[in-house]
Design a protein around this motif. Structure first.
Motif, short mmCIF file in Angstrom:
data_model
loop_
_atom_site.label_atom_id
_atom_site.label_comp_id
_atom_site.label_asym_id
_atom_site.label_seq_id
_atom_site.Cartn_x
_atom_site.Cartn_y
_atom_site.Cartn_z
N PRO A 1 0.94 -0.70 -11.95
CA PRO A 1 1.82 -1.87 -12.07
C PRO A 1 1.02 -3.15 -12.26
O PRO A 1 -0.11 -3.26 -11.78
CB PRO A 1 2.57 -1.88 -10.73
CG PRO A 1 1.62 -1.24 -9.77
CD PRO A 1 0.93 -0.16 -10.56
N ASP A 2 1.61 -4.12 -12.95
CA ASP A 2 1.00 -5.44 -13.07
C ASP A 2 1.01 -6.14 -11.72
O ASP A 2 1.88 -5.89 -10.88
CB ASP A 2 1.79 -6.31 -14.06
CG ASP A 2 1.52 -5.95 -15.51
OD1 ASP A 2 0.74 -5.02 -15.75
OD2 ASP A 2 2.10 -6.61 -16.39
N LYS B 1 0.84 -1.20 0.00
CA LYS B 1 0.00 0.00 0.00
C LYS B 1 0.87 1.25 0.00
O LYS B 1 0.60 2.21 -0.73
CB LYS B 1 -0.93 -0.02 1.22
CG LYS B 1 -1.90 1.15 1.27
CD LYS B 1 -2.84 1.02 2.47
CE LYS B 1 -3.82 2.18 2.52
NZ LYS B 1 -4.75 2.06 3.68
N PHE B 2 1.93 1.24 0.81
CA PHE B 2 2.85 2.38 0.86
C PHE B 2 3.54 2.57 -0.49
O PHE B 2 3.64 3.69 -1.00
CB PHE B 2 3.89 2.16 1.97
CG PHE B 2 4.96 3.22 2.00
CD1 PHE B 2 4.74 4.41 2.67
CD2 PHE B 2 6.17 3.03 1.35
CE1 PHE B 2 5.73 5.40 2.70
CE2 PHE B 2 7.16 4.00 1.37
CZ PHE B 2 6.93 5.19 2.04
N LEU B 3 4.04 1.49 -1.07
CA LEU B 3 4.77 1.58 -2.33
C LEU B 3 3.87 2.06 -3.48
O LEU B 3 4.34 2.74 -4.39
CB LEU B 3 5.39 0.23 -2.68
CG LEU B 3 6.53 -0.22 -1.76
CD1 LEU B 3 6.96 -1.64 -2.10
CD2 LEU B 3 7.72 0.73 -1.84
N HIS B 4 2.59 1.73 -3.43
CA HIS B 4 1.67 2.21 -4.47
C HIS B 4 1.61 3.74 -4.47
O HIS B 4 1.53 4.35 -5.54
CB HIS B 4 0.28 1.63 -4.25
CG HIS B 4 0.01 0.42 -5.07
ND1 HIS B 4 -0.33 0.48 -6.40
CD2 HIS B 4 0.04 -0.90 -4.76
CE1 HIS B 4 -0.50 -0.73 -6.88
NE2 HIS B 4 -0.28 -1.60 -5.91
N ASN C 1 3.76 -8.83 -7.02
CA ASN C 1 4.09 -10.12 -6.42
C ASN C 1 5.60 -10.34 -6.36
O ASN C 1 6.12 -10.94 -5.42
CB ASN C 1 3.42 -11.26 -7.18
CG ASN C 1 1.91 -11.26 -7.01
OD1 ASN C 1 1.39 -10.72 -6.04
ND2 ASN C 1 1.20 -11.85 -7.96
N PHE C 2 6.30 -9.87 -7.40
CA PHE C 2 7.75 -10.02 -7.40
C PHE C 2 8.37 -9.24 -6.24
O PHE C 2 9.24 -9.75 -5.53
CB PHE C 2 8.35 -9.54 -8.72
CG PHE C 2 9.85 -9.45 -8.64
CD1 PHE C 2 10.62 -10.59 -8.64
CD2 PHE C 2 10.48 -8.22 -8.49
CE1 PHE C 2 12.01 -10.52 -8.52
CE2 PHE C 2 11.85 -8.14 -8.37
CZ PHE C 2 12.62 -9.30 -8.38
N LEU C 3 7.95 -8.00 -6.05
CA LEU C 3 8.50 -7.21 -4.94
C LEU C 3 8.26 -7.91 -3.61
O LEU C 3 9.17 -8.05 -2.79
CB LEU C 3 7.89 -5.81 -4.92
CG LEU C 3 8.38 -4.80 -5.96
CD1 LEU C 3 7.82 -3.42 -5.65
CD2 LEU C 3 9.90 -4.73 -6.01
N THR D 1 7.52 2.22 -14.47
CA THR D 1 6.08 2.04 -14.30
C THR D 1 5.30 3.10 -15.06
O THR D 1 4.33 2.79 -15.77
CB THR D 1 5.70 2.10 -12.81
OG1 THR D 1 6.45 1.12 -12.09
CG2 THR D 1 4.22 1.82 -12.61
N VAL D 2 5.71 4.36 -14.92
CA VAL D 2 4.96 5.44 -15.58
C VAL D 2 5.35 5.60 -17.04
O VAL D 2 4.68 6.32 -17.79
CB VAL D 2 5.15 6.78 -14.83
CG1 VAL D 2 4.67 6.65 -13.40
CG2 VAL D 2 6.60 7.24 -14.88
N GLY D 3 6.43 4.91 -17.45
CA GLY D 3 6.91 5.06 -18.82
C GLY D 3 6.23 4.19 -19.84
O GLY D 3 6.56 4.27 -21.04
N CYS D 4 5.30 3.34 -19.41
CA CYS D 4 4.55 2.52 -20.37
C CYS D 4 3.15 2.26 -19.82
O CYS D 4 2.93 2.30 -18.61
CB CYS D 4 5.27 1.21 -20.68
SG CYS D 4 5.67 0.18 -19.27
N GLU D 5 2.23 1.99 -20.72
CA GLU D 5 0.82 1.80 -20.33
C GLU D 5 0.55 0.36 -19.92
O GLU D 5 1.21 -0.56 -20.40
CB GLU D 5 -0.08 2.18 -21.51
CG GLU D 5 -0.03 3.66 -21.87
CD GLU D 5 -0.56 4.55 -20.76
OE1 GLU D 5 -1.45 4.09 -20.00
OE2 GLU D 5 -0.09 5.68 -20.64
#
Length: 217
Positions: free
Chosen positions: A46-47, A25-28, A52-54, A38-42
């Motif tokens: 984040p997926d 929640k914090f990282l979002h 889940n990887f993080l 993340t912001v450089g592509c549509e």
């Protein structure tokens, strides 16, 4: 809010699996919204595979949270990587082709291959930082530096010979330089293109490169 935080009262602790929900929640709010890949592509979000990887790094005991009065104000997500990391990333990028996370992994695979950390430093494992987030109201107070320093100390404690970071942001790159990391590789975002020559990830200015930094532990 920032004026109410006494920097001496900030405590940095190792994050556990039980912290998964509040950490994500914090990282979002304080990481993904500005992270260049993340912001450089549509789409802008984040997926789930990215998230889940993080979180998959938490069981290793290599992630930390900066806390103030029970609230997360900063976090660092790091985890182990081995000499086959580039091959693994290329395989995952191919498996997830067509997804946002697959596109990001494709770039990170190239970065990992070209940095060639394991051969250059003659090591068989590394601690790699994947994400650093700081409460946006508390930026400029060196909380990020404290997080990186805590991650490096954790890496030494766990026996990692080197600590690495692929800095996707110009700001994180500047921080690593201040902390004495060595610049090992630089990849312009304009070099990451599809078969037709179209740039795949276009972060906003001033982010132009992914820079790999290394610190001997």
């Amino acid at each position: 809010m920032s004026a109410a935080v006494d920097m001496d009262e900030i405590k940095i602790s190792v994050a556990t699996v039980d912290d998964s929900e509040r950490l994500l929640k914090f990282l979002h709010v304080h990481y993904y919204r500005e992270e260049p890949l993340t912001v450089g592509c549509e789409p802008p979000e984040p997926d789930a595979a990215d998230e889940n990887f993080l979180l998959s790094n938490l069981p290793h005991g290599t992630c930390v949270m900066a806390m103030h009065e029970g609230r997360i104000i900063g976090a660092g997500v790091a985890g182990p990587k081995m000499p086959d990391e580039a091959d693994h990333l290329f395989e995952e990028a191919e498996r997830l082709a067509g997804s946002k996370w697959g596109c990001i992994l494709g770039l990170l695979a190239i970065v990992e291959r070209d940095a060639n950390v394991f051969q250059r430093y003659n090591v068989n494992k590394a601690l790699h930082v994947h994400a650093i987030g700081v409460d946006s109201s508390l930026r400029g107070r060196r909380i990020g530096e404290r997080i990186v320093t805590a991650l490096a100390a954790r890496g030494r404690e766990l026996g990692y010979p080197v600590f690495t970071s692929d800095c996707t942001s110009v700001y994180s790159a500047r921080m690593m330089k201040r902390l004495g990391f060595e610049l090992l590789n630089r990849m312009p975002y304009t070099d990451y293109v599809d078969a037709a020559g179209k740039q795949l990830i276009k972060p906003p200015a001033p982010h132009e490169f992914v820079e790999t930094y290394v610190l001997r532990l």
